[in-house]
Design an enzyme around this catalytic site. Structure first.
Site, short mmCIF file in Angstrom:
data_model
loop_
_atom_site.label_atom_id
_atom_site.label_comp_id
_atom_site.label_asym_id
_atom_site.label_seq_id
_atom_site.Cartn_x
_atom_site.Cartn_y
_atom_site.Cartn_z
N LYS A 184 0.93 -1.13 0.00
CA LYS A 184 -0.12 -0.13 -0.32
C LYS A 184 0.93 1.34 -0.05
CE LYS A 184 -1.59 3.21 2.89
NZ LYS A 184 -1.57 4.37 2.01
N GLU A 260 10.40 1.48 9.93
CA GLU A 260 11.50 2.64 9.49
C GLU A 260 10.82 3.91 9.79
OE1 GLU A 260 13.68 4.94 8.33
OE2 GLU A 260 13.20 4.43 6.41
N CYS A 294 14.53 10.87 5.68
CA CYS A 294 14.64 10.54 7.27
C CYS A 294 16.10 10.41 7.29
CB CYS A 294 14.25 9.17 7.47
SG CYS A 294 14.58 7.91 6.20
N GLU A 395 11.61 16.64 13.26
CA GLU A 395 11.58 16.48 11.76
C GLU A 395 11.08 17.33 11.05
OE1 GLU A 395 10.57 12.43 10.24
OE2 GLU A 395 12.62 12.29 9.23
#
Ligand code: NDP
Length: 501
Positions: A184, A260, A294, A395
């Site tokens: 997905k 992750e 990331c 982030e």
């Protein structure tokens, strides 16, 4: 929108899901427009799966496990994966162009990234017949051994920043291990994942081994996959908050997970480093993918004697970054992948200024004629940043470098580790002793010395702390798609009667 622009081309159609080896219309899903982030306008129509579509895909994946795929020897799975890898390579340029259309990533970056995926699939093929168990010495009354067996049906949920790479990192080890997959992709970037369906079919994979069902995460295909009792594992890349929601929902059915997640990586520049090389790495790894990675070195820790020099060099290099139409191969940096991410980045830039950081360059949306309607942001540099500021702790996922000064090794290590995350870190020094001293004390899953963002299929990648669970890439990733079965065979066949007397 400007009237000087050419009339919009008809929308590309990706209006079918890939289930059980065939492209099919969604049963209870919908058709959704995918937005080109370079123009803010729709460019494709994409099928999103509903609950019945996910059920069908999971049933196909379960049936494939029970069918020929489940009994296929590893070397035959390897041959299929190799065929897929070759088809992928032949198609890499077209895939890269589609990735750029859907995600806005500059084509020169997409070409470099997607061009390497066939190597990764070949490497996974090479491991498909090597998931060996071991014999366990005990005594001569038993023969004890372990076998490695596939986890089962994997729900692979991927993000919008690097859709094909995230898919590759999950499909490669899952198929090498003998699992089946329902993929997905993120709702903003579903197109390239659907393209993979054609390649899997052409490579000759049995129906149901790989199924591709775009859709929404919350209240959609993502949530259904996580809750589904016939899905054995979720392999997820994305945000930490989403991972926690998935963990709670998946706990009901005792799924396996790999996560992750994000990062706020320290990139440490010691004064004794080869500064020219260090700056090449530090600027690129702050702005690559328009900041949407990331692994970015988004916290640049600079030793004080060279701090002013590094700030000036960042500003000068920001001026050389060509931000523009991502399909133009001269462009270095495309737009942010979607409107929400653009708003998030701009809001963090405001926060940085309000917190007292010095905005050296950038900090705004770009509005030239080549940027009209798109989600373009200028490469941005903040100096005078303290590690306590939100722009150093959270982030951002935009092209924003936060330059933090430090005095000595101890302080650099303390700042580097003072974060909720622990994905990657980099350090530049000409002192080999210091390189080892510092690298060994950094709490991160990957540490680069005198380089940055060197990531390959064979090098385990994943996070300490809030950056995730488990590893992608490397043989460690294969492990996470396998269960261990221990078999004990008696050599005597005798079993004492516990109730004889
Ligand atoms: P999300 O974590 O929301 O999305 C990642 C994937 O998870 C998407 O496919 C998403 O679907 C799906 N998803 C969302 N909610 C659920 C759910 N409840 N159950 C199952 N699947 C779900 O990340 P965002 O796209 O919202 O990005 C937000 C932030 O996350 C970024 O700004 C960045 O900081 C970070 N991020 C980190 C990435 C990394 O590489 N580590 C990658 C992407 C984001 P849908 O697309 O429909 O939302």
């Amino acid at each position: 929108m400007t009237s000087a622009r050419p009339a919009a081309a008809p929308l590309a159609r990706y209006d079918q899901l890939f289930i059980d080896g065939a492209f099919v219309a969604p049963e209870d899903g919908s058709l959704v427009e995918s937005i080109d982030p370079a123009t803010g306008r729709p460019w494709a129509v994409v099928a999103f799966g509903g609950r019945r579509d996910v059920d069908k895909a999971v049933a196909a994946a379960r049936a494939a496990l029970a069918g020929p795929w489940g009994r296929m020897p590893g070397h035959e799975r390897a041959a299929l994966l190799r065929r897929f890898a070759d088809l992928y390579k032949a198609q890499a340029r077209e895939l890269a162009i589609l990735e750029t259309r859907d995600s806005g990533r500059a084509l020169r970056e997409s070409l470099a990234d997607v061009g390497g995926h066939s190597n990764a699939y070949h490497w996974w093929a090479s491991l498909a017949d090597k998931a060996a168990g071991r014999t366990i010495p005990f005594d001569d009354s038993v023969h004890a051994f372990t076998s490695r067996v596939p986890v089962g049906v994997v729900g692979a949920i991927t993000p919008w920043n690097v859709p094909l790479m995230a898919a590759c990192w999950k499909l490669g080890p899952a198929l090498a291990a003998g699992c089946t997959v329902v993929l997905k992709p993120a709702e903003q970037t579903p197109v390239t994942s659907l393209e993979l369906g054609r390649l899997f079919a052409a490579a000759g994979f049995p129906p149901g081994v790989v199924n591709i069902v775009p859709g929404t995460g919350k209240d959609g295909a993502g949530e259904y996959l996580v809750a589904h009792p016939d899905v054995d594992k979720i392999a997820f890349t994305g945000e930490g908050a989403t991972a926690k929601t998935i963990l709670r929902a998946g706990a009901e059915t005792m799924k396996r997970f790999t996560f992750e997640l994000g990062g706020k990586s320290p990139h440490i520049l010691f004064a004794d480093a080869d500064l020219e090389q260090a700056l090449n790495a530090a600027t690129n790894s702050a702005w690559t993918l328009c900041g949407q990675s990331c692994a970015l070195g988004s916290r640049v820790l600079v030793q004080r004697p060279v701090y002013d020099q590094v700030v000036a060099a960042f500003a000068a290099r920001a001026g050389r970054v060509r931000v523009g139409p991502p399909l133009d191969e001269a462009t270095h940096m495309g737009p942010q992948a979607h409107a929400e991410q653009l708003a998030k980045t701009l809001s963090y830039i405001e926060t940085g200024t309000a917190e007292g950081a010095q905005l050296v360059t950038g900090g705004h949306r770009l509005a030239g004629p080549e940027h009209a309607g798109g989600y373009f942001v200028a490469p941005t540099v903040f100096a005078g940043v303290s590690n306590a500021m939100r722009i150093a702790r959270e982030e951002i996922f935009g092209p924003v470098a936060a330059l933090i000064p430090f005095d000595d090794e101890e302080e650099a290590i303390a700042i580097a580790n003072d974060t909720a995350y622990g994905l990657t870190a980099g350090l530049w020094t000409s002192d080999v002793g210091r390189a080892h001293r510092v690298a060994s004390r950094i709490r991160a899953g990957m540490v680069w010395v005198n380089t940055y963002r060197f990531i390959r299929w064979s090098t385990p990648y994943g996070g300490f702390k809030a950056s995730g669970w488990g590893r992608e890439n490397g043989i460690e990733a294969l492990d996470s798609y396998l269960e261990t079965r221990t078999t004990i065979v008696s050599t005597t066949g005798r079993f004492p009667d516990a109730y004889a007397n």
